[in-house]
Each structure stands twice: as C-alpha cells, then as structure tokens.
Design an enzyme around this catalytic site. Sequence first.
Site, short mmCIF file in Angstrom:
data_model
loop_
_atom_site.label_atom_id
_atom_site.label_comp_id
_atom_site.label_asym_id
_atom_site.label_seq_id
_atom_site.Cartn_x
_atom_site.Cartn_y
_atom_site.Cartn_z
N ARG A 362 6.78 -50.60 35.04
CA ARG A 362 7.43 -51.61 35.86
C ARG A 362 8.87 -51.22 36.13
O ARG A 362 9.53 -50.62 35.29
CB ARG A 362 7.42 -52.96 35.14
CG ARG A 362 6.03 -53.52 35.03
CD ARG A 362 5.98 -54.59 33.99
NE ARG A 362 4.62 -55.09 33.92
CZ ARG A 362 4.29 -56.37 34.13
NH1 ARG A 362 5.21 -57.26 34.40
NH2 ARG A 362 3.04 -56.75 34.08
N ASP A 474 4.58 -35.41 43.05
CA ASP A 474 4.04 -36.67 43.54
C ASP A 474 4.81 -37.16 44.76
O ASP A 474 5.28 -38.29 44.80
CB ASP A 474 4.06 -37.72 42.42
CG ASP A 474 3.00 -38.79 42.62
OD1 ASP A 474 2.16 -38.63 43.54
OD2 ASP A 474 3.02 -39.79 41.88
#
Length: 674
Positions: A362, A474
Amino acid sequence: MEALLRSLHFLLALFISLKHLALAQEVNQFIYHGFTGANLSLNGIASIHPNGLLELTNTSKQQIGHAFFPFPFHFKSSFPNNSRSLSFSTNFVFAMVPETPTRGGHGIALAISPSTEFKGATATQYLGLFNSTTVGLSSNHLLAIELDAVRSPEFRDIGDNHVGIDVNNLTSIQSAPASYFSKHERENESLQLISGDPMQVWIDYDEMENLLNVTLAPVSIMKPQKPLLSTPINLSLVVLESMYVGFSSSTGSVSSHHYILGWSFNKSGQAQSLDTSKLPSLPPERNSTNKPYLRIMIPLITVSVLLIASFATMYIMRKRYEEVHEDWEQQYGPQRFRYKDLYKATKGFKVKGLLGYGGFGRVYRGELRSSKVEIAVKKITHDSNQGMKEFVAEIATMGRLRHRNLVQLLGYCRRKGELLLVYDYMPNGSLDKFLFCKVKPNLNWAQRYQIIRGVASALLYLHEEWEQVVLHRDVKASNVLLDADLNGRLGDFGLAKFHDHGSTPQTTNVVGTVGYLAPEITRTGKSTTCSDVFSFGTFMLEVACGRKPVESERPPEEVVLVDWVLECWKRGAILGTVDPRFEGNHVEEEMELVLKLGLLCTHRTPAARPSMRQAMQYLDGNATLPDLPLHGAGIGLVPVSNEASTEHVLTICISSDEISSYSLSDSESILSGR
Ligand SMILES: *[C@@H]1O[C@H](CO)[C@@H](O)[C@H](O)[C@H]1NC(C)=O
Ligand SMILES: *[C@@H]1O[C@H](CO)[C@@H](O)[C@H](O)[C@H]1NC(C)=O
Ligand SMILES: *[C@@H]1O[C@H](CO)[C@@H](O)[C@H](O)[C@H]1NC(C)=O
Ligand SMILES: *[C@@H]1O[C@H](CO)[C@@H](O)[C@H](O)[C@H]1NC(C)=O
Ligand SMILES: *[C@@H]1O[C@H](CO)[C@@H](O)[C@H](O)[C@H]1NC(C)=O
Ligand SMILES: *[C@@H]1O[C@H](CO)[C@@H](O)[C@H](O)[C@H]1NC(C)=O
Ligand SMILES: *[C@@H]1O[C@H](CO)[C@@H](O)[C@H](O)[C@H]1NC(C)=O
Ligand SMILES: *[C@@H]1O[C@H](CO)[C@@H](O)[C@H](O)[C@H]1NC(C)=O
Ligand SMILES: *[C@@H]1O[C@H](CO)[C@@H](O)[C@H](O)[C@H]1NC(C)=O
Ligand SMILES: *[C@@H]1O[C@H](CO)[C@@H](O)[C@H](O)[C@H]1NC(C)=O
Ligand SMILES: *[C@@H]1O[C@H](CO)[C@@H](O)[C@H](O)[C@H]1NC(C)=O
Ligand SMILES: CC(=O)N[C@H]1CO[C@H](CO)[C@@H](O)[C@@H]1O
C-alpha cells in the site's frame, strides 16, 4: 478537746457517707457528649482520647475493649408499686472505622450485665462478653444489643452487617440487617456499619409493653419513627436487681476502630437526645471522607496509575514505533527514516491517506513534519528476512539515482515483517488513471509525447548513464507517475527484484507484468535491458492507443494490443489504432513514429530491438527509424491452436480469468517496410 475532735470527725464521716448515699440514689440517668473526665470503668484496650472520644478498640487484632458506667442501676425495685423498675432508655453514637475499607470487625455490643468484669471472655465473635463455655448460660443474666460486622455461622448470624438482640447467648433472639426507615423515602435505607460514618442507636424497653425496641440511623437523621427491631421480651426473667450498663467490643483477625462519641441513659424516663454538634470528632484521618488508607492510598494509587499509564503509553509508543535495526544497516544511516516520523507524517497510516495499492504494498501520502516535504510511503509486507541485506543495499543504491524522470527514492525504514520505502510525492498520481479512468482529464498528444520521452530518458539513464546498469523490470503505465507539471516519472524501479526474494509471487522466476513481459523472459527467466525495452515498447503503444496491452473484452483480433497494431500496420492502417480520445488532434508523424517504434521495441528477437539510446534518438528526431522489414515484431500472442508447431510453442500460465493460456506462435511476421 479530743472528744470534740472525734465527734467532728464522726460528723464529717456521717456527712460524707450520707452524701454518697444520696449520690448513689440519684444516679439513674446520665448523658455524655464526649467522655472527657468521665469516670467510666475501662477494660482491655479501651481508652478515652483527649478530645473525649471513647475508643473501645483500635485495630490491634484479637483484642477486647470494655467501657461501663461505674455504678449499677436498680432494675428490680424493692418497691413492687414502681412500675418503671425494668424500663430503661438509652441512645448513643458510635463509629466503626475498619482497617481496610471492606474488612472490619467484629463489633460493638451495648450490654446490661451484673458485673463490669467478664471473666474468661474472649474476643472475636464472642464480642468480649462470653467464651465458648459461658455462652448461652442463663446464669449470665446478660442482655446485649449487638452491632455485628462479621457473620458468625455458629451463632446463626444473618450476615456481616446486622443488629441483633442477645439474651445470655450470642445467637440473637431477633436480628435485622443494618438499616433504617426513611420518612422521606417511605422505605428502608440500608446502612453499612463499617462505613466509618457515625451512627446513632436508640434502645428503649418498656416493662408494661414488654417490648424492646432498637432503632438505628445515621447521625444526621432524627430518630426514625419505626424501630429496626421491636422484640417482646420479659426482662424480669433475665436481669438481676443491680445491673451495670456499658459497651463491650472486640476485634478478631479483622479489626476496626470502635468508637463511642456520645451516650445518654435514663432509667427513669425517656433518654435525652444527644446534641450531635457537641460530639467529639473522629480522628481527622479516620473519618469517613478522610480515611487513613485513602489519605495514603489515593496519592499512591494516583501516582501508580499515572506511572502505569505513562509506562503503558511508552510501551505502546515503543511498540507502535518499533523498528528493526541490524548492524549491517549502519552504513545506510542517512537513508534510514525513523518509523515514528513516517507514522506522524502519514497521520498513523490512515486509510484517508491511502494513495493506492502499488505493486507490492500500500502507498500512503504524507508530509514530513520537520521539512514539510510531501512524501509517498510504500508499505511492503514481507515475512522473511531472507535477501533483506541485499535488498536494502539495492535500495541504498536506488536512493543515489538522480534523474528528473525518476520518482526519487528518499529512503527506507524497516520493521518486523514490514519494509517502508519513502518516495517523493507525485501529486497527479499514476498515468494509467489518466489513460484508462474516465474520471481524470484526457491528456493531449503533446503531453503524452512528453511523457513517453520522459520515460525513455529515465530508462536511458538507468541502462546506460549511471555507474551501474539498473534494470527496471516493470515498465508500465501504472508505474509511471505524473508530477505537478505532468512530467512522466518512472517509479518502483528495482522492486521486481524484491519480489524475487520475498513475499509470494505467483511465478517464481518470471518477473514483471503480463502483457509487458518480453517473451524471452518466460524462457530464460532473466531480465535484460532488452526486456526493459520490450516493456517500454508496450508502454508506448499503450499511451498512443489509450488502451491496456491485453483487453479480453475486445474482438479476438484486437485482444492483444501489440498484435493488433502489427496487423493494422501490415494492412497499412496503423493510425487506425490511435486513441479515439484525441479526436484527430495529434501530430501524425510523431504518432506513427511512436507506434512503429513500439513495434520495433516489442520485436520477438531481443537483438532486433533498439537500445534505449537509439529509441531516445528516434524520439528526439536525431535518427530516423530504420525502414527495414521487421521479422517477428510483436509478441504474437494468439490463442493456442493445435496447428502451432509445438517445438516453438511456449505456454505461460497466468492465473487470469478470461485468458488462461497463450502460446507464443513462432509465425514469422514479415513486416514489409513502407
Ligand atoms: C492499641 O492500643 C493498645 C493499648 O493502648 C496499644 O498497646 C496498641 O499498640 C494499639 N494498637 C494500635 C494498632 O494502635
Ligand atoms: C469512679 O468510679 C469508681 C467506681 O468504679 C469510684 O470508686 C471512684 O470514686 C469514682 N471516682 C470519681 C472521681 O467519681
Ligand atoms: C411506692 O411505695 C412506696 C412505699 O411503699 C412509696 O413510698 C412510693 O411513693 C410509692 N410510689 C408510687 C409511684 O406509688
Ligand atoms: C470461660 O470462662 C470461665 C469463667 O472465667 C472459665 O471458667 C472457663 O474456663 C472459660 N472457658 C474457656 C474455654 O476459656
Ligand atoms: C443459644 O441459643 C440458641 C438458639 O436459641 C440455642 O440453640 C443454643 O442452644 C443456645 N446456647 C446455649 C449454650 O444454650
Ligand atoms: C424495613 O425493615 C423492617 C425490619 O427489618 C421490616 O420489618 C420492614 O418490613 C421493612 N420495611 C420495608 C418497607 O421494607
Ligand atoms: C416500640 O415500638 C413499637 C412499634 O413501633 C411502639 O408501638 C412502642 O411504643 C415502642 N416502645 C418503646 C418503649 O419505644
Ligand atoms: C414477666 O415475668 C415475671 C416473672 O415470671 C412475671 O411475674 C410477669 O408477669 C411477667 N410479665 C409479663 C408482662 O408477662
Ligand atoms: C430522664 O428522664 C426524665 C423524665 O423523663 C427526664 O426529666 C430526664 O431529663 C432524663 N434524663 C436523661 C439524662 O435522659
Ligand atoms: C472529618 O474530620 C475533619 C476534621 O476533624 C472534619 O472537619 C470533617 O467534618 C470530618 N468529616 C466527616 C465526614 O466526619
Ligand atoms: C539530439 O540532437 C540534439 C540537437 O541536435 C542534441 O541536443 C541532443 O542531445 C540529441 N539527442 C540525443 C539523444 O543524442
Ligand atoms: C491534470 C491534472 O490533474 N493536473 C494537476 C496536477 O497536479 C497539480 C498540482 O497538484 C494540479 O494543479 C493540476 O491540476
């Protein structure tokens, strides 16, 4: 002369004895407001305080205190016509101050007894009146009204707070819980004998009625109308002619201060009421509001409660802010954040400050208290310490990367099972929100082109311009963040590596995101700069076409973005794939360049892809895109078909609902240059 003296002496003696006789006859009543100077017969540990307070017992254990009026009263008149001979009336004020608030004993008894001496009497439940052999004997000729604070089962006590009438025996002939009838409430109010509060007792016996009434009330209350006990009793069967009145009290293993404050007795009529204002006060520390234990305990308790509270707070704070520090981390000191600061910056990681669920955890928004710098904190949970050292080392390295198109990594913090990464805060969030969520405004072509170039220059920096080669692993729209000026900034670099070590990646060796993964990674499991270029190619197509690399709800030929663009290009209609949200407001040359470069970067053969430096040059217009036939551009993801030659087919299994299996077809797409 001698005779005269002798007769004078005789006369004097006669006078004195006459006076004594008169005194003895007069004494059938008395009233004491305090006992200063009173000639009471005291026994045991009973004593009179200087202020007049009569203390029957202190808190010494197993003790007896007696206090009796020194002269006897005539209970059986030698004149039968005297109807009042057995009647008496008395009232007194007492207080029982227990050693601990809830435990005290044993009690006080007002006794009418043939003697002021109680031979062999014992303390505890015998109240200083009897012992185990004498209790119950009718030869005792004893009437007692007990105020009993301890339940003694052997005497069938009704409780540990009762008033009883005893005749020769401690098994009361009648008893009731300590209470009084309140005129106002019209009901019984219970009282606590060992409350420490002064209380008044009235005891009245009328020979004609044959009734012994006992009434109890708090000292501030007038005598209640209804007695607590009203017992028929023929005292002539109990008492002797000459009887003493007084108090007997005892302590046991539990103890109380037993006090008498005032006492009025009348053998020839109603006892006068006591004037409560004239009564001595209880020892200051021993009255109800200021009990000794309270005086000591309240500050003690307060202090200990405060201490415990502060220790608890400190403990909670320490727990809350607890971190994991290891020796090897000392070298990364400057990049280490205190958890406390991050906790405060994010206001305790409140949901309100949640920016999103990033790749591995998160992300919370916060502001550092000291510097007012806005930060984004990524909380990564991991359950093992394995690889942590290497990873922290990498983070430290990442922290040294400086590029205007990289999201700056400011530092890290470690806790048990948790790793926190601190980044610069990017006010405009991630690019994918702008591309795919209709809530954010559309980005025009100039902005998008700027973003693509920004990301390209960041990748160039990572691949070639820094002291080491850094692989991003990524690259995708959701990892590109926009700063206040809508510049694209590459974030989350190097994290894929962490994925490798910790947590629970779905594939252990394939790192990255489906749709952006270079095909060779699935074969070798190894990331290279070429695989980053592949992802960048997909990203470029994503930005230009305004759609995700794989959209399963589209017609089959459009599901895989790269294949679709490739097919359109083959048909000479590459601009048909452009994001309709531009509504034609785009620079066609730039658009074509981006789409073609996207295809080139996603070439199946790693070696056929340009380097980031070349890609940058194409985008800057410093070099022209090679107009060569492209062999095997595109990842060529098509649904598995039986015809595909199996030796070249590689199947990646992705746990996605609609698309569970793809094959990498080896069909050589010959792209004719145009
Ligand atoms: C109680 O009084 C007795 C006699 O006065 C004395 O010896 C004893 O120390 C006192 N006990 C306490 C606890 O004050
Ligand atoms: C006190 O009472 C005793 C009897 O208990 C008596 O002998 C003594 O004279 C009395 N003293 C005074 C001062 O009244
Ligand atoms: C009771 O009798 C005695 C003598 O017998 C007498 O002096 C006294 O006045 C009588 N008392 C009353 C109340 O009748
Ligand atoms: C009780 O007191 C009486 C009278 O003093 C004595 O004879 C007897 O032994 C005592 N009994 C006990 C159990 O102490
Ligand atoms: C004391 O009174 C109780 C209840 O009336 C009775 O059972 C007991 O026998 C009495 N004790 C003696 C010693 O008479
Ligand atoms: C009050 O207490 C007395 C004695 O225990 C009892 O007889 C009476 O019924 C009680 N009255 C009320 C109103 O509870
Ligand atoms: C005792 O109480 C009863 C009932 O309240 C009352 O009728 C009686 O007069 C009282 N007797 C004395 C001596 O107070
Ligand atoms: C009380 O007892 C005595 C002696 O047994 C008796 O003479 C007297 O009448 C009794 N009184 C009452 C009111 O029953
Ligand atoms: C005793 O009773 C008589 C008659 O009611 C009264 O005059 C006297 O004051 C009373 N004395 C005390 C000390 O209560
Ligand atoms: C407690 O003692 C103090 C000092 O003697 C006195 O002023 C106060 O009124 C007493 N409080 C009570 C409830 O008796
Ligand atoms: C492209 O050319 C411009 C000017 O010719 C130059 O400033 C820039 O550095 C070049 N870019 C690259 C990536 O070589
Ligand atoms: C398009 C968009 O949302 N732009 C915002 C980017 O962030 C800056 C600073 O917060 C805002 O002022 C812009 O409106």
